[in-house]
Design an enzyme around this catalytic site. Sequence first.
Site: not given
Ligand code: DGL
Length: 265
Positions: A11-12, A43-44, A74-76, A152, A184-186
């Site tokens: 993931d990011s 990443y998003g 990471c979904n992105t 984060e 988003c995994t966050h």
């Molecule tokens: N956790 C990541 C996701 O699932 C991206 C978060 C990010 O870096 O913007 O999309």
Amino acid sequence: MTDTRSIGVFDSGIGGLTVLSALCCRLPEERFVYLGDTARLPYGTKSAETVTRYALRAAGFLAGEGIKMLVVACNTASASALPALERELPIPVIGVVTPGARAAVRWSNGPIGLIATEGTVASGAYQRAVRALRPDAEVRSRPCPLFVPLAEEGWFDHPVTRQVAGIYLQDFTGGVVDSLILGCTHYPLLKSAIAAAVGPGVHLVDSATVVAEEVAERLAGDEILGHGEGGVRLLVTDAPARIARIAAMILGDDTPPLQLVDLPA
Ligand code: DGL
């Protein structure tokens, strides 16, 4: 047959630890190596081309660790880079978007809400994945970029997080959707604040458990299951001391030390 190689998870930042945690519960006899590309987070908000370049670099690093499978937690990166990752890697690659869509369709009877990064929403990947399963599905989406830095920061259920959630999610209240994909995994880290904002009638869809199930099935199908003691290595590309505090909030007392790594260009 037993395959003792590790499973790579990427993931990011710390968001993918929500998926790692589900993987460790479902597959306690597997070894995992987790890479958080914290030097390049988020990443998003970046273009699909940049995310693909970063994802290929991270995946290449994990491939060099001798992994038997890559989980793109990471979904992105799953939304933008999955085809490129599948092309480049000679091992199975599992993303989180299709399992997330499958879980949503299982839970929902009406319009489905989607919250995700700007990149994931703009890619249309969830909308396509949901409609592939239910062609007449209505998907209402909303990017929530501030959720990533709040997660984060470890502000999982902080008053500021609740306030931001209240503003972002006002269009999802009052029975407009019956389920909301945490795309988003966050975001599962902020579940209480998100649940408080949308109210009890909306089911929150977290793909972590479904992803873990898909990984288990694929390992069994490919006959590469591990049968060992299991274990986790945590790697980040920046600020290990800062990330360690948040990782412990997610993984608990058994959190291994974080190791700083540099990704080759
Ligand atoms: N956790 C990541 C996701 O699932 C991206 C978060 C990010 O870096 O913007 O999309």
